[in-house]
Each structure stands twice: as C-alpha cells, then as structure tokens.
Design a protein around this motif. Structure first.
Motif, PDB file in Angstrom:
ATOM      1  N   LEU A  12      -7.239   5.703 -17.029  1.00  0.00           N
ATOM      2  CA  LEU A  12      -8.636   5.544 -17.453  1.00  0.00           C
ATOM      3  C   LEU A  12      -9.467   6.777 -17.134  1.00  0.00           C
ATOM      4  O   LEU A  12     -10.354   7.158 -17.913  1.00  0.00           O
ATOM      5  CB  LEU A  12      -9.243   4.311 -16.774  1.00  0.00           C
ATOM      6  CG  LEU A  12      -8.709   2.961 -17.260  1.00  0.00           C
ATOM      7  CD1 LEU A  12      -9.182   1.836 -16.344  1.00  0.00           C
ATOM      8  CD2 LEU A  12      -9.124   2.695 -18.701  1.00  0.00           C
ATOM      9  N   PHE A  13      -9.198   7.412 -15.997  1.00  0.00           N
ATOM     10  CA  PHE A  13      -9.947   8.617 -15.660  1.00  0.00           C
ATOM     11  C   PHE A  13      -9.660   9.730 -16.663  1.00  0.00           C
ATOM     12  O   PHE A  13     -10.590  10.393 -17.151  1.00  0.00           O
ATOM     13  CB  PHE A  13      -9.612   9.083 -14.248  1.00  0.00           C
ATOM     14  CG  PHE A  13     -10.256  10.396 -13.901  1.00  0.00           C
ATOM     15  CD1 PHE A  13     -11.625  10.476 -13.698  1.00  0.00           C
ATOM     16  CD2 PHE A  13      -9.505  11.561 -13.823  1.00  0.00           C
ATOM     17  CE1 PHE A  13     -12.231  11.692 -13.401  1.00  0.00           C
ATOM     18  CE2 PHE A  13     -10.095  12.777 -13.525  1.00  0.00           C
ATOM     19  CZ  PHE A  13     -11.468  12.845 -13.312  1.00  0.00           C
ATOM     20  N   PHE A  14      -8.393   9.938 -16.975  1.00  0.00           N
ATOM     21  CA  PHE A  14      -8.056  10.976 -17.961  1.00  0.00           C
ATOM     22  C   PHE A  14      -8.726  10.685 -19.308  1.00  0.00           C
ATOM     23  O   PHE A  14      -9.229  11.580 -19.969  1.00  0.00           O
ATOM     24  CB  PHE A  14      -6.540  11.075 -18.134  1.00  0.00           C
ATOM     25  CG  PHE A  14      -5.836  11.746 -16.985  1.00  0.00           C
ATOM     26  CD1 PHE A  14      -6.378  12.852 -16.356  1.00  0.00           C
ATOM     27  CD2 PHE A  14      -4.609  11.274 -16.534  1.00  0.00           C
ATOM     28  CE1 PHE A  14      -5.727  13.480 -15.307  1.00  0.00           C
ATOM     29  CE2 PHE A  14      -3.956  11.895 -15.483  1.00  0.00           C
ATOM     30  CZ  PHE A  14      -4.511  12.997 -14.856  1.00  0.00           C
ATOM     31  N   ARG A  15      -8.744   9.413 -19.682  1.00  0.00           N
ATOM     32  CA  ARG A  15      -9.403   9.047 -20.938  1.00  0.00           C
ATOM     33  C   ARG A  15     -10.895   9.337 -20.864  1.00  0.00           C
ATOM     34  O   ARG A  15     -11.503   9.820 -21.831  1.00  0.00           O
ATOM     35  CB  ARG A  15      -9.164   7.563 -21.226  1.00  0.00           C
ATOM     36  CG  ARG A  15      -9.740   7.082 -22.556  1.00  0.00           C
ATOM     37  CD  ARG A  15      -9.574   5.582 -22.699  1.00  0.00           C
ATOM     38  NE  ARG A  15      -8.168   5.193 -22.706  1.00  0.00           N
ATOM     39  CZ  ARG A  15      -7.743   3.939 -22.563  1.00  0.00           C
ATOM     40  NH1 ARG A  15      -8.620   2.966 -22.404  1.00  0.00           N
ATOM     41  NH2 ARG A  15      -6.457   3.665 -22.585  1.00  0.00           N
ATOM     42  N   SER A  16     -11.513   9.053 -19.703  1.00  0.00           N
ATOM     43  CA  SER A  16     -12.960   9.211 -19.562  1.00  0.00           C
ATOM     44  C   SER A  16     -13.408  10.665 -19.608  1.00  0.00           C
ATOM     45  O   SER A  16     -14.576  10.944 -19.888  1.00  0.00           O
ATOM     46  CB  SER A  16     -13.437   8.569 -18.256  1.00  0.00           C
ATOM     47  OG  SER A  16     -13.072   9.353 -17.129  1.00  0.00           O
TER      48      SER A  16
END
Length: 585
Positions: free
Chosen positions: A101-105
């Motif tokens: 999720l962090f990489f996506r954000s």
C-alpha cells in the motif's frame, strides 16, 4: 476442584504507588494497576495513559534503515522490479500489505511491485530454497523479506546468485551468523540502537516506511506528487502487532492505541469489509477485537489454504472483491474451527485414556492425518487445560510436523535442543516452537522430552497459578473507577487486563447459557438493592453454585440498547472455603 494456586502480585515500592495516586489524582486501585505494570513515575504514567506518535523513536536509529532506504529509492527511481516476500501469519500478511500500500501511495507502478507468500504445507515457514525460483519467475531485482529471513543464509546466497538483492525485515532473535543481505532491519541484531526490541515485523516495516518517506522527500521525490500521510496505515500496523502477541508497551502501545482509533474510520475497503463480516462494533474496538475476531480470520487462509488471500483483501480497491474475500476468509475460519475442534477432541481423548500420559510432566501427541495448520492452536488449548509443556505432531508420509506451547519455567527451544538427536529440524523460543521429525523418532523423542521436563520442572511449576492484581470487592466498583481503568488499554503481553478477586460475593441468580449450555450467566449482589451481571465462559462444570463464592474477575462495561452497565467477566470461581488467606488488598 482442580488445584490452582491463587497469588497476588506484589508491589516493589508501595510509597511510589501512593505518590502516583496523588500525582495523577486517580483511585488507589488505578495507581496500583499502573505500578504493577512498571509505570511508577507520574511523567511516565502520563505518557502511558496518553500515548502519542510524537513519542516514537526516530526510525533512523534502527540499524540498516538508511542503507535500505537508499537501495529501495534507487529501485523505485530506476524502475526496478520489487518482490515483497512475507510470512503466512497475520504479522507477515500485514507487513506485506503495508509495504504494498505504501508503494502504491507514492505512485510506484503496480507492475513493478509484487508479493509472494509461501504455502504453509507445501513450502513451510520462511524464505525457502524452493521458493527462490518462484520469486524469480515473478520478475525480481530486489526482494524485501518481511517477518522472515533472519536465519536464511543459504537462501539469500542463492537469490544473489540469481541476480536478486535482498533486504531483510524481521523481528525474530538473530542467529550467530547473519545472511549476506544488502541490508537487515531487526532490532535484535548486534549494534542496533533502536530502544524497543519488542516490535512485531509490521512495526519494523512501519519504521522503514517512515524513514523511506523522509529519504524520498530529501531527494525531491514529492515535489511533483502528493506525500502520503502515514497515519492511514496504522490500523494495519495495529492488527499485525496485536495478532503476533508481542508486548503492548512502549512503541507497540503507541501503534495499537493510535491504530485502533484509525481503524474506526479506516479507508481500506478490505479491512472495513472484514470488520463488517465479523460483526464488529467499531465504536467498541479494543485490542481483543483484533486478536480474537480479525486476526483468526486472516490467519485461517494461511493455516488451511493460501495466505495471499489476506494480502489481496487488505490491499484491494474493489468493493465487490473486498466483500467476496472477507466472506471467503470467514468461511475458512469456520472450517479452521471445525478442524481444530475435531483434533482437540481426539487429542483430549488420547490423554484421558492414558493415566501414564496424564501423570507425565510433558505431553507429546501425534496422529496421522492431523492438519499441520491448526496443531499450534490445539497445543495451546491443551496447555490451558492440563498445564504441561505440549507438543502436537501431525504425521504424513513418514514425516511429522509439530507445534509446541509451554508453561512458565520450561524453555521449549532449550528442551528441543536437549532432544535434537531425534529431530530433523526445530526452531522457536521459550513459549512456542516447531519441529520436523521422522515418525520412527517420535517415541524416543517423547521419552527424551518428558525426561528433560522431569529434570527441569518442579511440582510447583506443574501447578497452575492464577495471578491477580488486587483483592477488590465488586460492590466498590463505580463507573468513574472503571473509566479510569479502561485508560490502561490496549491490553496484551506486558499489560494484561486487570484481574481482581472478590470474596464472599453473594450469588443472586445463575443459569447455564450458550448453544450447548457451556457458559454460566450470573447476577452477583453488591448491595441489598443492587446486583451486577457476570459471565463465566466455559465454566458450566461449577454449576450450581453455593450462595457465596470467591471469584477472580475482570470488570468491564456492557452496552445494550443504548445503555451502559458494569459487567464482570469471571476468570475463576471457587466456593469461599477454597481460599482461606486473609484479605490481601
């Protein structure tokens, strides 16, 4: 009645407890509860009662984090392919989801980030040699392991030979020889100055995320794109932290306390759907909700099928998929409970049919066809009931996979080390461990393990002990006092829910409840005109009760039809003559 020692916890310094009461302006019981949990100064108590993100240690004090940030930033900026390799339990699933999720954000293209979680039955725990080619097939330049990898010397070497660099994020105790990874983040590794060693892997991962965001900021990465608010991830961090049963003091207390508040307004569709499926009242969220309602559902997929379902649920952006996956996990959890119940009943029957085994200081049970994904839970149930170090082994095709749980005074890893001549592999720590064994060695292992337990454990060790915080009559409870006590939440390892003892408590009403009549519902008198509701789960065997009882209980608020009332959750019930000591509080 079974033989159980009741023991009141003792204060080291009653004077400091009184100073705490005066300094905070709280009830004497609240001050005692804080002192018993190591919170003995007013300044420390204020931070304990009001945990804040401002009190988190700076992530760069964790050894390896700067190097990891440099490598990951380089991978992002040069469009390298990243694979997150996670464990199959809730800590591994939430760590994997957090990074995804962090990489996506921060705008990393989804085709550049993948994840892999091994199958519990097919592959086993951790970074396995057979899984490296599978990671390679996904397309991988940089592999980030979460909740595993700290012992994987050969596997990291194999990955490097295949052109894959590795960053290890783990929280397990470190071996003498560490893998030759590009970077290692683990508070237990030699030279790490991070002050809190009790983090779950998801907590270590969140420290990486904090440091990586700052590193990217310094490099101007967010000049042309929005910078994410990391608080949005803390509900996932709280879930993994509680489910991994790590201490809930220090940094973990901050993560869980703030994370529970974040979960009430979670933006993750999968987590929201899981809360709905589990019929959780988000306004009454507590650490126990995560540990007993959400965690088991995510774990069920890893125990019986594919833990990747949990990652897909927590990271989905599709409402329909979120609903479908949460329902799927709920069904898997129902299957898990049925399988667990069946194996537990078989194991209990094996014990009860053997007076010799019941007389031994340790329990070792094995059976062909038991599911290896639930034997750890069964071992825990047997320890609760029989208070013995317990090993449960699932046998298949000549090989046994075992899970063990222990009692205070018996270190499982040391016990396995003493019997290692009979084992193929083993690992773990003091209270929980696992093993692999050839079926021909099970009988000699049982003899050796039992003999080691006989040498280590005393008769007192084998007598269960009920430790309580204070003697406190239910008649002295008030809403104001219980509100104070609730500020001690979240509860867990190192900060257990307060356990109190009441003597000569009148029983006003009693009845058996539940589908099978296994629970005891009571009303206990606290005055001539007032009584309190009480519930004793699984204690049908003490029914009917005499008119007065001694009880160990946890006070809590019960909410029904918009009204709040005090309820007692009863841990243990005894007739008043069973405990003869004078009042202890």
């Amino acid at each position: 009645m079974e033989s159980v020692k009741w023991r009141k916890k003792e204060l080291e310094d009653t004077g400091r407890c009184e100073s705490l009461r005066k300094g905070l302006g709280v009830h004497a019981l609240t001050a005692r509860l804080l002192s018993l949990r190591g919170v003995q100064d007013v300044d420390v108590a204020e931070k304990f009662l009001s945990p804040s993100l401002r009190d988190l240690p700076h992530p760069t004090v964790m050894k390896g984090v700067d190097k990891a940030c440099e490598r990951i930033a380089s991978a992002i900026l040069s469009n390298e392919r990243i694979v997150i390799y996670g464990d199959y339990d809730v800590d591994g699933v939430t760590s994997t989801s957090l990074l995804t999720l962090f990489f996506r954000s921060i705008g990393v293209p989804e085709e550049r980030v993948n994840f892999f979680i091994p199958n519990r039955v097919l592959h086993g725990y951790g970074l396995r040699p057979a899984c490296i080619p599978l990671v390679e097939e996904l397309g991988c330049d940089l592999m980030i392991t979460v909740d595993c990898g700290i012992t994987s010397v050969d596997e990291v070497r194999l990955a490097k030979e295949r052109g894959i660099e590795t960053i290890i994020i783990d929280h397990h105790l470190t071996p003498p020889d560490l893998p030759d990874a590009f970077a290692i983040l683990n508070p237990h590794q030699p030279g790490c100055q991070y002050p809190d060693k009790g983090l779950a892997a998801v907590g270590v991962t969140f420290n990486l995320v904090m440091a990586l965001r700052a590193h990217l900021r310094e490099r101007g990465y967010f000049n042309e794109r929005p910078e994410p608010n990391l608080k949005q991830f803390l509900d996932i961090v709280a879930l993994g932290t509680v489910a991994d049963v790590v201490p809930v003091g220090g940094v973990n207390r901050i993560f869980v306390r703030v994370g529970l508040q974040q979960m009430k307004r979670t933006q993750w569709l999968g987590l929201d759907s899981l809360l709905r499926t589990a019929r959780v009242n988000v306004e009454r969220l507590a650490a126990g909700t995560l540990g007993y309602q959400l965690g088991p559902r995510i774990n069920a997929a890893g125990r019986l099928r594919d833990a990747a379902i949990g990652v897909k649920l927590l990271t989905t952006e599709n409402p329909s998929e979120a609903y479908r996956l949460s329902e799927e996990l709920d069904q898997e959890n129902r299957k898990r409970r049925e399988i667990e119940k069946h194996i537990h009943n078989e194991a209990r029957n094996m014990l009860q049919q053997s007076e010799k085994m019941l007389a031994e200081p340790a329990i070792v049970l094995s059976h062909e066809g038991w599911h290896p994904g639930v034997i750890g839970i069964v071992a825990s149930r047997l320890v609760e009931e029989f208070h013995r170090p317990t090993v449960v082994i699932a046998m298949e095709k000549g090989v046994g996979k075992g899970s063990a749980r222990s009692i205070r005074g018996f270190h499982l890893h040391q016990g396995f080390t003493a019997c290692q001549a009979h084992l193929e592999q083993f690992g773990g720590h003091a209270m929980a461990a696992g093993l692999t064994i050839h079926v021909d060695e099970i009988v000699p292992f049982r003899r050796a393990f039992t003999e080691h337990a006989r040498q280590v454990l005393t008769p007192d060790d084998l007598c269960p002990t009920l430790e309580f915080d204070a003697e406190f009559s239910p008649s002295d409870l008030s809403d104001m006092l219980l509100e104070e006590i609730e500020e001690l939440e979240p509860y867990g390892i190192s900060n257990p829910a307060p356990l109190l003892v009441g003597r000569k408590v009148p029983v006003v009403q009693q009845k058996l409840v539940g589908a099978e009549g296994k629970h005891l519902s009571l009303r206990v008198g606290v005055s001539a005109q007032r009584s309190l509701k009480a519930i004793a789960f699984g204690q049908h065997n003490v029914y009917p009760l005499p008119h007065e009882i001694t009880l160990a209980y946890r006070p809590q608020f019960d909410y029904w039809q918009g009204k709040r009332s005090i309820q007692l959750q009863i841990k243990k019930i005894y007739p008043i003559e069973e405990i003869t000591e004078s009042p202890m509080f």
